[in-house]
Design a protein around this motif. Sequence first.
Motif, PDB file in Angstrom:
ATOM      1  N   VAL A   1     -13.309  -3.643  -7.442  1.00  0.00           N
ATOM      2  CA  VAL A   1     -14.132  -4.676  -6.800  1.00  0.00           C
ATOM      3  C   VAL A   1     -15.626  -4.379  -7.010  1.00  0.00           C
ATOM      4  O   VAL A   1     -16.379  -5.229  -7.503  1.00  0.00           O
TER       5      VAL A   1
ATOM      6  N   ALA B   1     -17.679  -1.892  -0.889  1.00  0.00           N
ATOM      7  CA  ALA B   1     -16.485  -2.225  -1.689  1.00  0.00           C
ATOM      8  C   ALA B   1     -15.600  -0.994  -1.829  1.00  0.00           C
ATOM      9  O   ALA B   1     -15.051  -0.728  -2.901  1.00  0.00           O
ATOM     10  N   ALA B   2     -15.495  -0.214  -0.741  1.00  0.00           N
ATOM     11  CA  ALA B   2     -14.676   0.994  -0.825  1.00  0.00           C
ATOM     12  C   ALA B   2     -13.593   0.991   0.254  1.00  0.00           C
ATOM     13  O   ALA B   2     -12.409   0.799  -0.026  1.00  0.00           O
TER      14      ALA B   2
ATOM     15  N   ALA C   1     -14.817  -4.938   0.342  1.00  0.00           N
ATOM     16  CA  ALA C   1     -13.674  -4.229   0.945  1.00  0.00           C
ATOM     17  C   ALA C   1     -13.094  -5.044   2.096  1.00  0.00           C
ATOM     18  O   ALA C   1     -13.725  -5.973   2.597  1.00  0.00           O
ATOM     19  N   ASN C   2     -11.895  -4.675   2.501  1.00  0.00           N
ATOM     20  CA  ASN C   2     -11.303  -5.269   3.705  1.00  0.00           C
ATOM     21  C   ASN C   2     -11.747  -4.473   4.913  1.00  0.00           C
ATOM     22  O   ASN C   2     -11.606  -3.247   4.940  1.00  0.00           O
TER      23      ASN C   2
ATOM     24  N   ARG D   1       0.841  -1.196   0.000  1.00  0.00           N
ATOM     25  CA  ARG D   1       0.000   0.000   0.000  1.00  0.00           C
ATOM     26  C   ARG D   1       0.874   1.244   0.000  1.00  0.00           C
ATOM     27  O   ARG D   1       1.825   1.329   0.780  1.00  0.00           O
TER      28      ARG D   1
HETATM   29  P1  NAD Z   1     -10.505   0.994  -6.328  1.00  0.00           P
HETATM   30  O1  NAD Z   1      -9.615   2.123  -6.071  1.00  0.00           O
HETATM   31  O2  NAD Z   1     -10.527   0.363  -7.675  1.00  0.00           O
HETATM   32  O3  NAD Z   1     -12.016   1.421  -6.009  1.00  0.00           O
HETATM   33  C1  NAD Z   1     -12.395   1.992  -4.810  1.00  0.00           C
HETATM   34  C2  NAD Z   1     -13.729   2.668  -5.003  1.00  0.00           C
HETATM   35  O4  NAD Z   1     -14.181   3.197  -3.760  1.00  0.00           O
HETATM   36  C3  NAD Z   1     -13.664   3.828  -5.967  1.00  0.00           C
HETATM   37  O5  NAD Z   1     -14.822   3.819  -6.759  1.00  0.00           O
HETATM   38  C4  NAD Z   1     -13.644   5.051  -5.041  1.00  0.00           C
HETATM   39  O6  NAD Z   1     -14.125   6.210  -5.679  1.00  0.00           O
HETATM   40  C5  NAD Z   1     -14.569   4.556  -3.963  1.00  0.00           C
HETATM   41  N1  NAD Z   1     -14.502   5.297  -2.722  1.00  0.00           N
HETATM   42  C6  NAD Z   1     -13.424   5.807  -2.063  1.00  0.00           C
HETATM   43  N2  NAD Z   1     -13.800   6.473  -0.988  1.00  0.00           N
HETATM   44  C7  NAD Z   1     -15.150   6.403  -0.933  1.00  0.00           C
HETATM   45  C8  NAD Z   1     -16.133   6.888  -0.050  1.00  0.00           C
HETATM   46  N3  NAD Z   1     -15.785   7.604   1.014  1.00  0.00           N
HETATM   47  N4  NAD Z   1     -17.434   6.602  -0.321  1.00  0.00           N
HETATM   48  C9  NAD Z   1     -17.797   5.885  -1.404  1.00  0.00           C
HETATM   49  N5  NAD Z   1     -16.899   5.380  -2.265  1.00  0.00           N
HETATM   50  C10 NAD Z   1     -15.602   5.643  -2.047  1.00  0.00           C
HETATM   51  O7  NAD Z   1     -10.191  -0.099  -5.183  1.00  0.00           O
HETATM   52  P2  NAD Z   1     -10.584  -1.617  -5.155  1.00  0.00           P
HETATM   53  O8  NAD Z   1      -9.439  -2.407  -5.666  1.00  0.00           O
HETATM   54  O9  NAD Z   1     -11.929  -1.791  -5.774  1.00  0.00           O
HETATM   55  O10 NAD Z   1     -10.651  -1.902  -3.587  1.00  0.00           O
HETATM   56  C11 NAD Z   1     -11.814  -1.624  -2.822  1.00  0.00           C
HETATM   57  C12 NAD Z   1     -11.714  -2.356  -1.503  1.00  0.00           C
HETATM   58  O11 NAD Z   1     -11.608  -3.753  -1.755  1.00  0.00           O
HETATM   59  C13 NAD Z   1     -10.525  -2.010  -0.599  1.00  0.00           C
HETATM   60  O12 NAD Z   1     -10.935  -2.162   0.744  1.00  0.00           O
HETATM   61  C14 NAD Z   1      -9.535  -3.099  -0.934  1.00  0.00           C
HETATM   62  O13 NAD Z   1      -8.596  -3.296   0.110  1.00  0.00           O
HETATM   63  C15 NAD Z   1     -10.466  -4.258  -1.083  1.00  0.00           C
HETATM   64  N6  NAD Z   1      -9.927  -5.390  -1.834  1.00  0.00           N
HETATM   65  C16 NAD Z   1      -9.532  -5.231  -3.125  1.00  0.00           C
HETATM   66  C17 NAD Z   1      -9.060  -6.328  -3.822  1.00  0.00           C
HETATM   67  C18 NAD Z   1      -8.679  -6.220  -5.279  1.00  0.00           C
HETATM   68  O14 NAD Z   1      -8.371  -7.236  -5.873  1.00  0.00           O
HETATM   69  N7  NAD Z   1      -8.721  -5.043  -5.890  1.00  0.00           N
HETATM   70  C19 NAD Z   1      -8.954  -7.579  -3.204  1.00  0.00           C
HETATM   71  C20 NAD Z   1      -9.375  -7.714  -1.886  1.00  0.00           C
HETATM   72  C21 NAD Z   1      -9.863  -6.600  -1.217  1.00  0.00           C
END
Ligand code: NAD
Length: 421
Positions: free
Chosen positions: A227, A298-299, A321-322, A79
């Motif tokens: 996600v 999923a944010a 999300a985690n 990160r």
């Molecule tokens: P990403 O950056 O692609 O998307 C995140 C989304 O959340 C974006 O649309 C962003 O605009 C939105 N967001 C941010 N702050 C926000 C808020 N305050 N209110 C509403 N929306 C908001 O990230 P991602 O890869 O989709 O990851 C999302 C979550 O999933 C994280 O917790 C990440 O740790 C977890 N995760 C991701 C993966 C992966 O493979 N990408 C795997 C496991 C867990």
Amino acid sequence: MAAEGVNARLNPLENAERQFDEAAARLGLDAGLKEMLKRPRRATIQSLPVVMDDGTIRVFTGYRVQHSIARGPAKGGIRFHQDVTLDDVAALAAWMTWKCAVADIPFGGGKGGIVVDPRTLSLRELERLTRRYAADLSDVFGPDSDVPAPDVNTGEREMAWIMDTFSMHSRRTEYAVVTGKPLEVGGSAGHREATGRGVRICVEQVCRHIGMPLEGARVAVQGFGNVGGVAADLLARECGARIVATSDVSGAIHNASGLDVTALLAHVAAHKGVAGFAGGQPLGTSILEYDCDILVPAALENQITGENAARVRAKVVAEGANGPTTPDADRILDGRGVWVIPDILCNSGGVTVSYFEWVQNRMGFYWMEDEVNIRLREKMEHAFADVLATVVREKCSLRIAAYMVAIQRVLKVHELRGMYA
Ligand code: NAD
């Protein structure tokens, strides 16, 4: 992705430990074993000097925590964020141990971080920082010891730099040292969609168990990124669910008769956010409290808390999300009979396909996307079935059951390997 959010600073390490403690208590673990399973195996702090474009030197701080290598190499993302702390990284590393154990893939848990807002660096500065971090950890990383991956604010580009730096030091191309790489340098087909696809599979499984038809079910998705966007797309296209609301940093929108997800994805690609989408109306209230059957946070972490959990209307919460749900909220949701599919199960599709990427790298033989998806479904269905059997047997939540399954798997390996002293 951005990691801001009102509750983002609740200590994730405390949350992770509370979840672990509850499951460990049910398993009747003694204090010594609990301590052994809880503590990270190794935590390192790096000072990372980087020559900036203007010739000055800035020293950044980096972390890598290996929580466990009992079941295989430490596995977990890196990160880049200005607020990342050693506690955050340690909590995320522990979650990876439990996630890999629930998914039953032969990895332990790890996580890394650099204290930096990457938006303040030029591309070349970012590359120098990433390579310095990778070089500093070149004796820690390795296909058999510690395999990093993307996390917040890192992606395929950074993984390619890390792979290249490690390969330069080891004097051979070593694809399997890192996952989440671009396809052309050892990435896997299906990797980008894997986490969202896993969320869709888990939602389908829980709906089947509770007898709730997924066809026509109303779904609200917080976060429309990798996600959330993929999960929404697959739930709508492949399962016939109605995506009634979604949100991202640009705002929140809703449409009770269902958003056109394909058109919304195109809108987000063009406008960098869901706001202004013609097929929906702006949503003035919290998406978490929207009237729906299924909520997919999923944010960010710490979104559903003791304060708002009573107002969540969904019957199923699928944690893309985690750590989106705090332990206080968990208790409230559980008391109200809401099915919370825990992060360590629900979003394990990503690390499962990371495992497939690592396997393909080591074989030097690459699968078609269909094969990746079939194997992913197989793994996720097994994991879900194991957790559900524990729910039925122990009469506990999916989260506690998932932790119990994971802890027992890690414990079993310790038992068989014995204690080296
Ligand atoms: P990403 O950056 O692609 O998307 C995140 C989304 O959340 C974006 O649309 C962003 O605009 C939105 N967001 C941010 N702050 C926000 C808020 N305050 N209110 C509403 N929306 C908001 O990230 P991602 O890869 O989709 O990851 C999302 C979550 O999933 C994280 O917790 C990440 O740790 C977890 N995760 C991701 C993966 C992966 O493979 N990408 C795997 C496991 C867990």
